[in-house]
Design a protein around this motif. Structure first.
Motif, PDB file in Angstrom:
ATOM      1  N   VAL A  27      28.244  69.429  24.814  1.00 11.05           N
ATOM      2  CA  VAL A  27      28.240  70.266  23.610  1.00 11.05           C
ATOM      3  C   VAL A  27      27.470  71.541  23.915  1.00 11.05           C
ATOM      4  CG1 VAL A  27      27.596  70.410  21.184  1.00 11.05           C
ATOM      5  CG2 VAL A  27      28.322  68.215  22.159  1.00 11.05           C
ATOM      6  N   MET A  64      32.515  72.164  16.499  1.00  9.59           N
ATOM      7  CA  MET A  64      31.753  71.851  17.701  1.00  9.59           C
ATOM      8  C   MET A  64      32.472  72.399  18.935  1.00  9.59           C
ATOM      9  SD  MET A  64      30.342  68.141  18.926  1.00  9.59           S
ATOM     10  CE  MET A  64      29.156  68.100  17.579  1.00  9.59           C
ATOM     11  N   LEU A 124      32.664  72.451  22.955  1.00 11.79           N
ATOM     12  CA  LEU A 124      32.243  71.570  24.045  1.00 11.79           C
ATOM     13  C   LEU A 124      33.052  71.834  25.302  1.00 11.79           C
ATOM     14  CD1 LEU A 124      34.580  69.108  24.251  1.00 11.79           C
ATOM     15  CD2 LEU A 124      33.506  68.496  22.090  1.00 11.79           C
TER      16      LEU A 124
END
Length: 359
Positions: A307, A336, A338
Motif C-alpha cells: 500500500v 487505496m 497499491l
C-alpha cells in the motif's frame, strides 16, 4: 546497579495525602538572551478550569481470617468487611462551561463513584459519559448551578520542539499545581498502543498528573498528560502527553455517542524495510495477512500487496496506515493505491467497524 527505566501511567492510587478560562489567553513572553518567561498571568487564567479527580472503586475481599471461619463473626465479616473502597486520584480539565471534563481512562477505570473538585474546593459528583481505552481518554460530566470556567483546545500540529509549555494538575494529591518546561520531542512512540503519537516534555509531571492539561503560551490545551519515563516512578524530566489533535476527535465522539467507533480493514501489515527500498521496491506498507470475510478480503486485497497511498495521500509506515483507517468512519469507502507484482493499481475498499467498538 541502577533501576531499569520504565514508562509509568500517572494515576495516583492509595495515597493518604489525597484530601491537581474562558477564551484563549494572549500571553506575551519576553525573548532574547538572559530572559525567562513569567507564567503567573497564564497560570491565573487557566487554573480555574483545571480540576482534581477522586475515584472510589469497590474491590471484593474474599479472604477471611482463619480464626473467624465457622464462627458467628464470619457473617459479620462478609457483610461489613467483605467490600473495600479503593481510593485514587488524578487530574482533568473543563472543556465546556456546561460541565464536560476531560481526563485519562486509567484515572476513572471502573470507578463506582467519581468526584470532581474545583480550584475553589467545590466538590461535584461526576458521571462518566464515555471512555476510550486505545487512546486512554475519558469524558466526564458534572452538574453545576452556574457555568464553569473552561479552557479551549489548541492545535498540537502547530507545536514546535523547544516551545515553552505549562502543565497543570494534581501531582501526589497536592492539587492546583503548575510546572513549566519545553516541548522536548514530538511523535514519540512508547508502546502504549496503536495510536502512540505523544508530545514529550521536560515540564515536571508526576503520579496524579494523569488527565491534566498541557498548555501552550495562549492558554490552549495542546496535550493531555498521560505517562512518564522514569527509574523511580517520579518525574525525571521525561513526560508524555496525548496530542490535542488526536484527543479532540475522540472526545467529540464520546460527547456525541458515548463511545468511539473506528475503521477497520482486517489486515496485518508491516513497514517496507530500507533494504527493500534500496533494492527497487516502492516505499510503503506491505500486507502480511488478511482475515477471512474482512473488508480487505471482500475488496480483493492480497498478502504481498504494498500500500502506497490512501485517498491520494502517501502512506509510508504501518502506523500511519492504521491511524488513517481507524480515523475513517465505518461504512465509508476509501481509495487505496497499491503495488502488486510490480504494477500500480487502485482498489475501492469499504471500511468496516473495528471489532469491539460496536455499541
Amino acid at each position: 546497579m541502577p533501576a531499569p527505566r520504565r514508562s509509568v501511567l500517572l494515576g495516583l492510587a492509595g495515597l493518604s495525602m489525597l484530601p491537581a478560562c474562558a477564551g484563549p489567553a494572549q500571553a506575551q513572553w519576553p525573548s532574547g538572551r538572559g530572559t525567562v518567561p513569567d507564567f503567573a498571568d497564564l497560570a491565573e487564567r487557566v487554573l480555574p478550569a483545571v480540576v482534581n479527580i477522586a475515584v472510589l472503586s469497590e474491590q471484593t475481599t474474599t479472604q477471611i481470617p482463619p480464626e473467624l471461619r465457622g464462627t458467628p463473626f464470619e457473617r459479620y465479616f462478609r457483610e461489613r468487611r467483605g467490600r473495600q473502597q479503593v481510593q485514587g486520584a488524578g487530574s482533568g480539565f473543563i472543556v465546556d462551561p456546561a460541565g464536560l471534563v476531560v481526563t485519562n481512562n486509567h484515572v476513572v477505570g471502573n470507578a463506582a463513584r467519581v468526584v470532581v473538585a474545583l480550584q475553589d474546593g467545590t466538590e461535584l459528583p461526576a458521571r462518566v459519559v464515555g471512555t476510550d481505552e486505545l487512546t486512554d481518554l475519558a469524558l466526564l460530566r458534572v452538574e453545576a448551578r452556574a457555568g464553569l470556567a473552561s479552557v479551549p483546545w489548541g492545535a498540537s500540529g502547530a507545536v514546535r520542539v523547544g516551545q515553552w509549555v505549562l502543565a497543570a494538575g494534581n501531582p501526589f494529591g497536592l492539587g492546583g499545581t503548575v510546572t513549566s518546561g519545553i516541548v522536548s520531542a514530538r511523535g514519540r512512540e512508547i508502546g502504549a498502543g496503536p495510536f502512540d503519537d505523544f508530545i514529550q516534555t521536560d515540564a515536571a509531571i508526576n503520579p496524579g498528573n494523569s488527565g491534566g492539561p498541557l498548555f501552550n503560551a495562549a492558554g490552549e490545551v495542546i496535550g493531555i498528560n498521560t505517562a512518564i519515563y522514569s527509574p523511580s516512578g517520579a518525574s525525571a524530566g521525561i513526560g508524555f502527553a496525548t496530542p490535542s489533535d488526536l484527543a479532540r476527535g475522540v472526545i467529540d465522539q464520546l460527547r456525541r455517542d458515548g463511545r468511539v467507533e473506528r475503521g477497520w480493514l482486517g489486515v496485518a501489515v508491516q513497514d517496507i524495510g530500507e533494504e527493500a527500498v534500496l533494492g527497487g521496491r516502492n516505499r510503503g506498507v506491505q500486507i502480511q495477512s488478511i482475515e477471512r470475510n474482512s473488508p480487505a478480503a471482500r475488496a480483493g486485497l492480497r498478502p504481498g500487496d504494498i500500500v502506497t497511498a490512501l485517498n491520494g495521500e502517501r502512506i509510508e509506515t504501518a502506523r500511519a496506515l492504521i491511524r488513517s483507517v481507524a480515523g475513517t468512519p465505518p461504512g465509508q469507502t476509501v481509495r487505496m493505491t497499491l503495488t502488486r507484482d510490480g504494477r500500480s493499481r487502485e482498489l475501492a475498499v469499504q471500511v468496516g467497524r473495528r471489532p469491539g467498538t460496536a455499541g
